[in-house]
Write a protein that holds these residues in place. Sequence first.
Motif, short mmCIF file in Angstrom:
data_model
loop_
_atom_site.label_atom_id
_atom_site.label_comp_id
_atom_site.label_asym_id
_atom_site.label_seq_id
_atom_site.Cartn_x
_atom_site.Cartn_y
_atom_site.Cartn_z
N LYS A 54 23.45 18.09 -10.28
CA LYS A 54 22.34 18.06 -11.24
C LYS A 54 21.00 18.33 -10.55
N ALA A 55 20.99 19.40 -9.77
CA ALA A 55 19.82 19.73 -8.95
C ALA A 55 18.58 19.99 -9.81
N ALA A 59 14.51 19.18 -8.95
CA ALA A 59 13.81 20.38 -8.45
C ALA A 59 12.79 20.94 -9.44
N CYS A 60 13.03 20.80 -10.72
CA CYS A 60 12.12 21.39 -11.72
C CYS A 60 10.71 20.82 -11.53
N PRO A 61 9.72 21.66 -11.22
CA PRO A 61 8.39 21.13 -10.96
C PRO A 61 7.72 20.55 -12.20
N GLU A 82 7.81 28.36 -16.40
CA GLU A 82 8.51 29.65 -16.42
C GLU A 82 8.75 30.16 -15.00
N CYS A 83 9.06 29.24 -14.08
CA CYS A 83 9.21 29.65 -12.68
C CYS A 83 10.61 30.16 -12.38
N GLY A 84 11.64 29.57 -13.00
CA GLY A 84 13.01 30.02 -12.74
C GLY A 84 13.79 29.12 -11.78
N THR A 85 13.15 28.06 -11.30
CA THR A 85 13.83 27.14 -10.37
C THR A 85 15.12 26.60 -10.96
N TYR A 87 17.40 27.65 -13.18
CA TYR A 87 18.63 28.45 -13.21
C TYR A 87 19.05 28.88 -11.80
N MET A 88 18.07 28.97 -10.89
CA MET A 88 18.44 29.37 -9.52
C MET A 88 19.13 28.25 -8.76
N VAL A 89 18.73 26.99 -9.00
CA VAL A 89 19.40 25.90 -8.28
C VAL A 89 20.66 25.44 -8.98
N TRP A 98 18.21 31.13 -19.52
CA TRP A 98 16.76 31.11 -19.34
C TRP A 98 16.20 32.50 -19.63
N THR A 99 15.26 32.57 -20.54
CA THR A 99 14.56 33.83 -20.81
C THR A 99 13.07 33.52 -20.81
#
Lengths: 112, 448
Positions: A54-55, A59-61, A82-85, A87-89, A98-99
């Motif tokens: 459950k990163a 991680a989500c700022p 809207e950074c993308g963290t 879905y990347m982690v 994520w769009t």
Amino acid sequence: MSAAGGVPGSGHEVPGGTWRGISFEDRMATVEFRVGERAHITVDSEVCRSCTTKACVTACPANLFAPTSGGGILFNYEECFECGTCYMVCNHEGAITWTYPDGGLGVVFHQG
Amino acid sequence: MDKGDMVPTPGVSSDTPGFDAVVVGAGPAGSAAALALARAGRSVVLVERGPFPGSKNVYGGVVYGRVLDEVVPEWWNEVPVERWVVRRSTMMMTGSQSVSVDYRSAAWGEVPYNGMTTLRSRFDNWLATKAVEAGAQLVTSTVATGLLRDAHGRIVGVRTDRDRGELRANVVVACDGVNSFLAKEAGLMPPAEASHHTLGVKEVLDLPGHVIDERFGLRRSEGVDIEMLGCTRGIPGGGFLYTNSDTVSLGVVLSLPHLAEAKVRPEELIADLKNHPSVAPYLRGATLREYAAHLIPEGGYDTMPTMVTDGMLVAGDAAAMTLAAGLWLEGVNFAIGSGLAAGRAVDRAIAAGDCSAKGLASYRSDLEGQFVLADHKRFRKAPALVLSERIQQRYPGLICDLVDGMFTVTNPVPKPGGVRLTRSVAAKHGVKLRQLAADTVRALKVFG
């Protein structure tokens, strides 16, 4: 705080001079969000139930993801950078979709 | 829907005749591409998903301006600068110590300058306005939601989220940022790889200009750039502090997979930094103006996507063009350089009547021949070195303790000799002298 410095206000310092006094709400209140009706993030909580890391939660700022007692993930799209963290982690394909928010909506940075 | 705060927004519809080019994203890369195309007499539409250019963008922030020589003569007279960086400091730190290498140059405060602090809402808007003045059509508050392809699969434009919002063009220039959905859809970029990205979180703090001048030893319009290593609880990355006119930008950059693994919240690391004894005195009384976060494509040269396909090319962050090589931290200059090159390549391809990958291939060779890819290629091994375990977790403390050992007066105990000191400090930090030597050689190879 030194008056000679000419700095107005007391800042967000708490006694002892540390900065941990800023609540997360106050922090996010400094950011402009033009919130749309469509959620640009979707989470498949079924997939999250099998996730051990459950990163996204830490991680989500913008702190948009919260674990539920049932092992899933509760999320909020409204105050998203809207950074993308997220879905990347995320290590589970398809858990987070994520769009971008619709044109003109979402975060508006003035000091970026 | 908001039609744009700062720039008039013309309508978009399928009745609009095809453009020579559609540029997606009015950041520095997109505006530079649109500018180059408009100046070449090409019809170009510049699509921006935010309400104004720069509204979705965050960086540290310093822009190195020499790339603007090609955009506006004497750009320094009109660019929306906060301060000209005359002092650059690299600070290696532990929780309670710091060693700084501090360089100051009078020349950096004079034309043509070196770096400037500026805010993206102003800088990006300024550059987009240059493109508009040259004849580009800027459409804000509009998301490019996907690629249009012809019967042969060739890219012929983009779909947008406007009614009847298809934009047809000979070439699509994808400057849609670090998450580039267009590059992924075109098959130019593999799925997102966390290890090639860092998360930047930043606070912009209000502090009166004269207080900034006094605390940082600056005269009005002069600025400082402080880069920090060893302030991220062992998570590969670093910290930064930049002075703006009446604000200070402070933040940390964090390796995504390591941040996720550490289970630390990003704002806690900012709080650590603000409380550090070497940083806190600079910020006393400062109040938070805006908190922000953005991803950075830090993988370097070896992680860049394919940059050209039939009917499309990729520039800026979408092409991973940020140089995060430890000592050098640049991005906006590469975005502008790649955007200008993309615009020139599209112009040549249209003139030659060939907008296939082959027709657009001069883009890549142009970039290889100038700083944009030459710098990235030179420092291709730097990201791995800079983010390596010893550099991140051991050397900042080792250096601090070496300096401590040299300058702490331990009377009546005699001073240690340099060799004994180095040996004992290295041992304390779990570093063998052999590793120290090997890393020195490696650094010389990477940066040499």
